[in-house]
Design an enzyme around this catalytic site. Sequence first.
Site, PDB file in Angstrom:
ATOM      1  N   ARG A 116       0.816  -0.867   0.007  1.00  0.00           N
ATOM      2  CA  ARG A 116       0.048   0.010  -0.202  1.00  0.00           C
ATOM      3  C   ARG A 116       0.891   1.242  -0.053  1.00  0.00           C
ATOM      4  O   ARG A 116       1.977   1.316   0.412  1.00  0.00           O
ATOM      5  CB  ARG A 116      -1.011   0.031   1.338  1.00  0.00           C
ATOM      6  CG  ARG A 116      -0.360  -0.018   2.503  1.00  0.00           C
ATOM      7  CD  ARG A 116      -1.337  -0.100   3.715  1.00  0.00           C
ATOM      8  NE  ARG A 116      -2.076  -1.153   3.759  1.00  0.00           N
ATOM      9  CZ  ARG A 116      -3.231  -1.599   4.379  1.00  0.00           C
ATOM     10  NH1 ARG A 116      -3.752  -0.365   5.140  1.00  0.00           N
ATOM     11  NH2 ARG A 116      -3.696  -2.600   4.483  1.00  0.00           N
ATOM     12  N   GLY A 131      -7.957   6.953   0.578  1.00  0.00           N
ATOM     13  CA  GLY A 131      -8.228   6.296  -0.743  1.00  0.00           C
ATOM     14  C   GLY A 131      -8.005   6.952  -1.926  1.00  0.00           C
ATOM     15  O   GLY A 131      -8.344   6.523  -2.754  1.00  0.00           O
ATOM     16  N   THR A 135      -4.127   0.513  -2.801  1.00  0.00           N
ATOM     17  CA  THR A 135      -3.951  -0.687  -1.954  1.00  0.00           C
ATOM     18  C   THR A 135      -3.806  -2.104  -2.535  1.00  0.00           C
ATOM     19  O   THR A 135      -4.831  -2.322  -3.357  1.00  0.00           O
ATOM     20  CB  THR A 135      -4.485  -0.688  -0.557  1.00  0.00           C
ATOM     21  OG1 THR A 135      -4.108   0.518   0.016  1.00  0.00           O
ATOM     22  CG2 THR A 135      -4.357  -1.821   0.152  1.00  0.00           C
ATOM     23  N   HIS A 837     -29.082  40.785   7.914  1.00  0.00           N
ATOM     24  CA  HIS A 837     -28.940  41.700   6.894  1.00  0.00           C
ATOM     25  C   HIS A 837     -29.512  41.189   5.363  1.00  0.00           C
ATOM     26  O   HIS A 837     -30.334  42.094   4.806  1.00  0.00           O
ATOM     27  CB  HIS A 837     -27.413  41.837   6.331  1.00  0.00           C
ATOM     28  CG  HIS A 837     -26.911  42.443   5.087  1.00  0.00           C
ATOM     29  ND1 HIS A 837     -27.384  43.728   4.801  1.00  0.00           N
ATOM     30  CD2 HIS A 837     -26.622  41.651   3.969  1.00  0.00           C
ATOM     31  CE1 HIS A 837     -27.242  43.872   3.458  1.00  0.00           C
ATOM     32  NE2 HIS A 837     -26.689  42.738   3.057  1.00  0.00           N
TER      33      HIS A 837
END
Length: 878
Positions: A116, A131, A135, A837
């Site tokens: 990985r 992610g 992997t 406002h």
Amino acid sequence: MHTFVLSLEEINQSKLKEAGGKALNLGKITGLSEVNVPPGFCVKTNAFQKMMEENTEIRRLIDELADLKIEELGKIRNLSSEIRSAIETEALSPDIAEEIISLHLQSGIEHAYAVRSSATTEDLPHASFAGQQDTYLNVIGREEILNHVVKCWASLFTERAVMYRIRNGFDHRLIYMSVIVQQMVIPEASGIMFTADPVTSNRKVLSIDASFGLGEALVSGIVSADNYQVREHKISNKKISTKKTAICALKEGGTDEKKLEPEWEHKQVLTNDQIFRLAQIGRTIETSFDFPQDIEWCIADDTFYILQSRPITTLYPLPAAADGELRVYMSMGHQQMMTAPIKPLGMSFFKILSKDFTLQEAGGRLFVDFTHDLASPIGRKLLLNTLGKNEPLMKNSFESLIARKDFMKSLPHGKRVLSMQTDGISLSLFTQAVKNYYKNDPAIIHQQIALSELSLSELKRRISRVSGEELFDFILEDHIRLKNVLYDPRSLGIIMAGLFASYEINSSIEKWLGEKNAANTLSQSVLNNVTSEMGLALLDVADAARDFPEVLAFFEKGEWPSTKSDFFRKLSELNGGQAVCEAMETYLEKFGMRCSGEIDITRTRWLEDPSALVPMMLSNIKNFEPGASADKIEQGRLEAERKERDLLIRLKKLPGGARKAAKMKKVISVLRHFTGYREYPKYAFISRYFVYKERLLEEAGTLVDKGILQEKEDIYYLTFDELREAVRTHAVDRSIISGRKQKYEEYDKLRPPRIITSEGECLTGELSTEHFPQGAVPGIAVSSGVIEGRARVVLQMEDADIEEGDILITPFTDPSWTPLFVSIKGLVTEVGGLMTHGAVIAREYGLPAVVGVENATLRIKDGQRIRVNGSDGYIEIL
């Protein structure tokens, strides 16, 4: 000693650049005695760098990629694919391969491995990159491991990883990849553990997702996981999901999806004892990192293994609780209609002004501690009836806490923020409001404005005589005068009289005639509204420019000098430019102290950069005929008069109609006399702040001349006291300034909650959709009418490209946005209430408006055709 590889045990805090974020975290937890981490090693970033240095074509492609913008999706996709192919076809250098094989032999060639990524920007506190790279599981054999190391390198340039880096401002050329090679555990179950609840952000709640087999099934979303929540050594919530599939490791390598037997589908994945053991491991890891963690885990033979741990980057930072007690904090930004971060000098000024409040900083924003108010029955009533009226979603959030009895019992008692001693709340205020209401004499407004202007003139005269340390004493002393201006019962009593009238009209007309929000139309083109005057006055400035082609060409080119002197010098050289300069300078003399996010004293004012007005002027020229300012005022006045006549005629037809009509005529008069003043106190406040700012920047200029600061604007990243000390000692730590600049950029990406507790729980409030059309986006109705048009999602006012008929979608508006209101046909904001406002100006301009729409700028896409229902409070995407 290896050159290109490191065992996990060798990785420590100094190895980030060599090992990357993921491997660094694994190295840290490998050293914890209570935590099992499968053995392994990482291929260092210098191996990746060596591959890059030896391939000029890959470097050329990455340079080309670095020049692309987020909008160039097709080019990004093609270039990313080319780079991946180039990396995957590159032969692994023999010296790198040899070292990988050496550690592979030591780890055991009989094992399967997970391969990985571990990029240098991965799994960091401010950017997880979760992610984004690939992997590979259950990799078996020497050649396969070498091949998958290269595949991991290539995954640094997947389209999703490239897009993530562009969005977060990372340079592709400055990111390097380490690769973790770690023994596979063949688990019975696996999952993810968050040491803070990922939904509510509560740091006291630990959340575990669990499924059978490898965790890939859960990550890829093919299976619904069990979820267990643990709070203070108790399972507070448990959800057992139906689990039909699992991903399992194959003997020959790789993985496969497998259907579970029926008896396993509803089985609890972890026993209660295992849940507690895993939770304890999670808390141990969290303590080690001193930050909530997102942890990947698995279990084999009743032993837990930790595969990865990264910070939870989505959590909003906590205000600092002084005594460890349960606390409740309210976002000051949501009340002030400015949810962006505030720089340290701006924070200091707000704290000086609000020193009676218990203000806390978190994520670059200010929060008020309302714990003791919530703990008190009187405090709760005051809280809901004051702040709740201003921002209904804030009220909903408070009410949801009040409904939780156990939570309320845990709140400590103490001195409240809101009481009759709080600034702006007093018996004299209510007395003055009632007096104004019945006397109905607008002369008091002119008296208050005259007093405020006299006070401002006096300030300018007096502050010009002080400098150095004396200036800071002067500003602190003058804040007393400023508070007197802001909280003067005579001034606030005018605003409250207008509120009384608005409430009386709406409640009576709905009761008698069944019509909602009648006061909206009656509020159009009222007198003494300095903010609506500002928007209309810019129409007149646009008229001064519309007949000069050279000026228009200069405006449309978009390359304007950013300082006032350079801008006007360049403009005055053009045919007609001098006349336009004079019109703009007249406008700036009255309104130039304003800007977007103006409660932060550090924000650039229009007087400092007049070019900020140009896009709005161009929009006015494009969308309106000459003389539109007077036309819009007259149109609004006539519309209000028609509405008044219509209501009075209908009332007279009712039983007791003459009395009702007479009463309503008086109340309408009060509304039109007083409601416009609502915007003036903030105008006076901002005018005063700009005087302070000009003098402080003069002091900053002296520090720059002496080489103490690099630029005047560096003072924005110092607190008031730190700046005072820098002026006194002629010394400053520049590393503090650079560190705070970086922090400000990080804070700018956060979305602050309306309410946050000391446990980290975030509340944003919810709106009912029960009576709305299916799929409608709910909000709060603040200005009546229904309008259809093109949605224009605008995050920064200077980026607005408005055409007539557009509907403005934005996080919040403050007075500086008013010039845009003359061009739009409707308004949607994420923050706001009936008297904020945007609502006030929308009613005066007759624009349908819906506010308090959670995540409006994400849910509504720029360019979509939408319908805004400002009468009932929802948006439909057409």
